[in-house]
Design a protein around this motif. Structure first.
Motif, PDB file in Angstrom:
ATOM      1  N   ALA A 137       0.833  -1.197   0.000  1.00  0.00           N
ATOM      2  CA  ALA A 137       0.000   0.000   0.000  1.00  0.00           C
ATOM      3  C   ALA A 137       0.871   1.251   0.000  1.00  0.00           C
ATOM      4  CB  ALA A 137      -0.918  -0.001   1.216  1.00  0.00           C
ATOM      5  N   ASP A 138       1.921   1.264   0.800  1.00  0.00           N
ATOM      6  CA  ASP A 138       2.795   2.423   0.857  1.00  0.00           C
ATOM      7  C   ASP A 138       3.488   2.654  -0.475  1.00  0.00           C
ATOM      8  OD1 ASP A 138       2.135   2.923   3.452  1.00  0.00           O
ATOM      9  OD2 ASP A 138       3.896   1.931   4.322  1.00  0.00           O
ATOM     10  N   LYS A 139       3.921   1.560  -1.117  1.00  0.00           N
ATOM     11  CA  LYS A 139       4.578   1.707  -2.414  1.00  0.00           C
ATOM     12  C   LYS A 139       3.608   2.248  -3.454  1.00  0.00           C
ATOM     13  CE  LYS A 139       8.374  -1.640  -2.309  1.00  0.00           C
ATOM     14  NZ  LYS A 139       8.967  -2.800  -2.996  1.00  0.00           N
ATOM     15  N   THR A 140       2.350   1.789  -3.398  1.00  0.00           N
ATOM     16  CA  THR A 140       1.361   2.242  -4.360  1.00  0.00           C
ATOM     17  C   THR A 140       1.056   3.719  -4.159  1.00  0.00           C
ATOM     18  OG1 THR A 140       0.378   0.046  -4.439  1.00  0.00           O
ATOM     19  CG2 THR A 140      -0.968   1.852  -5.243  1.00  0.00           C
ATOM     20  N   ARG A 141       0.943   4.147  -2.922  1.00  0.00           N
ATOM     21  CA  ARG A 141       0.586   5.527  -2.638  1.00  0.00           C
ATOM     22  C   ARG A 141       1.718   6.498  -2.948  1.00  0.00           C
ATOM     23  NH1 ARG A 141      -1.478   3.174   2.483  1.00  0.00           N
ATOM     24  NH2 ARG A 141      -3.717   2.879   2.242  1.00  0.00           N
ATOM     25  N   GLY A 152     -12.646  16.230  -3.347  1.00  0.00           N
ATOM     26  CA  GLY A 152     -13.102  15.997  -1.987  1.00  0.00           C
ATOM     27  C   GLY A 152     -13.108  14.551  -1.553  1.00  0.00           C
ATOM     28  N   LEU A 153     -12.582  13.639  -2.387  1.00  0.00           N
ATOM     29  CA  LEU A 153     -12.608  12.219  -2.048  1.00  0.00           C
ATOM     30  C   LEU A 153     -11.727  11.927  -0.838  1.00  0.00           C
ATOM     31  CD1 LEU A 153     -13.410   9.271  -2.790  1.00  0.00           C
ATOM     32  CD2 LEU A 153     -11.335   9.201  -4.195  1.00  0.00           C
ATOM     33  N   ASP A 154     -12.229  11.137   0.084  1.00  0.00           N
ATOM     34  CA  ASP A 154     -11.443  10.635   1.203  1.00  0.00           C
ATOM     35  C   ASP A 154     -10.679   9.412   0.685  1.00  0.00           C
ATOM     36  OD1 ASP A 154     -10.465   9.336   3.474  1.00  0.00           O
ATOM     37  OD2 ASP A 154     -12.166   9.924   4.712  1.00  0.00           O
ATOM     38  N   ILE A 155      -9.406   9.614   0.313  1.00  0.00           N
ATOM     39  CA  ILE A 155      -8.632   8.547  -0.324  1.00  0.00           C
ATOM     40  C   ILE A 155      -8.413   7.385   0.633  1.00  0.00           C
ATOM     41  CG2 ILE A 155      -6.394   7.965  -1.339  1.00  0.00           C
ATOM     42  CD1 ILE A 155      -6.323  10.730  -2.577  1.00  0.00           C
ATOM     43  N   SER A 156      -8.219   7.682   1.899  1.00  0.00           N
ATOM     44  CA  SER A 156      -8.051   6.610   2.884  1.00  0.00           C
ATOM     45  C   SER A 156      -9.299   5.731   2.953  1.00  0.00           C
ATOM     46  CB  SER A 156      -7.750   7.210   4.259  1.00  0.00           C
ATOM     47  OG  SER A 156      -7.646   6.195   5.234  1.00  0.00           O
ATOM     48  N   MET A 157     -10.465   6.353   2.928  1.00  0.00           N
ATOM     49  CA  MET A 157     -11.709   5.578   2.950  1.00  0.00           C
ATOM     50  C   MET A 157     -11.894   4.794   1.655  1.00  0.00           C
ATOM     51  SD  MET A 157     -14.278   4.521   4.584  1.00  0.00           S
ATOM     52  CE  MET A 157     -14.320   5.579   6.039  1.00  0.00           C
ATOM     53  N   MET A 158     -11.445   5.343   0.538  1.00  0.00           N
ATOM     54  CA  MET A 158     -11.512   4.612  -0.725  1.00  0.00           C
ATOM     55  C   MET A 158     -10.695   3.324  -0.632  1.00  0.00           C
ATOM     56  SD  MET A 158     -10.000   5.669  -4.481  1.00  0.00           S
ATOM     57  CE  MET A 158      -8.326   5.525  -3.821  1.00  0.00           C
ATOM     58  N   TYR A 159      -9.487   3.430  -0.069  1.00  0.00           N
ATOM     59  CA  TYR A 159      -8.662   2.238   0.102  1.00  0.00           C
ATOM     60  C   TYR A 159      -9.375   1.217   0.981  1.00  0.00           C
ATOM     61  CZ  TYR A 159      -4.265   3.572  -2.126  1.00  0.00           C
ATOM     62  OH  TYR A 159      -3.303   3.883  -3.047  1.00  0.00           O
ATOM     63  N   ARG A 160      -9.985   1.686   2.068  1.00  0.00           N
ATOM     64  CA  ARG A 160     -10.705   0.771   2.954  1.00  0.00           C
ATOM     65  C   ARG A 160     -11.855   0.091   2.213  1.00  0.00           C
ATOM     66  NH1 ARG A 160     -11.625   3.861   8.728  1.00  0.00           N
ATOM     67  NH2 ARG A 160      -9.474   4.537   9.087  1.00  0.00           N
ATOM     68  N   ASP A 161     -12.577   0.859   1.429  1.00  0.00           N
ATOM     69  CA  ASP A 161     -13.712   0.313   0.679  1.00  0.00           C
ATOM     70  C   ASP A 161     -13.243  -0.805  -0.251  1.00  0.00           C
ATOM     71  OD1 ASP A 161     -16.318   0.162  -0.634  1.00  0.00           O
ATOM     72  OD2 ASP A 161     -15.383   1.277  -2.275  1.00  0.00           O
TER      73      ASP A 161
END
Length: 203
Positions: A137-141, A152-161
């Motif tokens: 995940a860190d490498k991808t980000r 306005g997207l919550d990117i952290s929540m997108m990853y969780r979804d």
């Protein structure tokens, strides 16, 4: 693990690895005898114990091999260099298909291992999984371009979804007892297309 295993020719190593993936993916950890793995690899049980001191050592080696192979092929397909998350994911699918051609039962093994309940190994599997998951995940980000997403997207929540959806899908496949890799590829392609329609900025 005995270094004699790594002294074997690559083809022989692959034969033993695939035998382990095959047997462990079709049975629980407890019900996967080393004798069956040895027979599938075409070697004696005593020789298998010569390479791996016990079943737990072999099992955890195979699990780590999954993670290392995945990162190797994701790097080969430049998944970590993409600024587009979904381009990275689509390249990742191609990488995993190449892995499966080398190790046909690796996908089934990963799913089986992730949900393994045997107390002797489950904690080690979960600890290792989260270590490798966060690394990927860190490498991808690292190169992720936030402008590709809707404002306005919550990117952290997108990853969780995406993570929860993927885990839920894998759990359902395991419960059915028949993991079809071609079907999984098709289903994840649909998921990626859906996520793109929801999360990407419209041009």
């Amino acid at each position: 693990m005995n270094e004699r295993f790594f002294a074997l020719p690559a083809e022989k190593q692959q034969l033993i690895i695939n035998a382990g993936y095959r047997v462990f993916s079709r049975n629980s950890y407890k019900n996967s005898p080393m004798s069956e793995i040895a027979a599938a690899a075409g070697i004696s049980k005593s020789l298998l114990f010569h390479y791996f001191h016990n079943k737990k050592e072999l099992y955890l080696f195979l699990w780590d091999k999954c993670a290392e192979t995945t990162i190797e092929f994701l790097t080969k397909y430049q998944c970590y260099e993409q600024q587009s998350l979904f381009e990275s994911m689509e390249r990742g699918m191609k990488a995993k298909m190449e892995i499966i051609r080398l190790y046909p039962d690796i996908g089934n093994f990963v799913i089986k291992a992730f949900y393994e309940t045997d107390a002797d190994i489950s904690a080690a599997i979960q600890e290792s999984y989260h270590k490798y998951f966060h690394l990927k995940a860190d490498k991808t980000r690292l190169n992720l371009d936030p402008e590709q997403f809707v404002p306005g997207l919550d990117i952290s929540m997108m990853y969780r979804d995406m993570y929860w959806a993927s885990e839920g899908y894998l759990w359902e496949m395991v419960q059915r007892g028949n993991v079809n890799m071609d079907q999984m590829e098709a289903d994840f392609k649909k998921l990626i297309d859906f996520w793109k329609s929801v999360y990407l900025r419209k041009e």
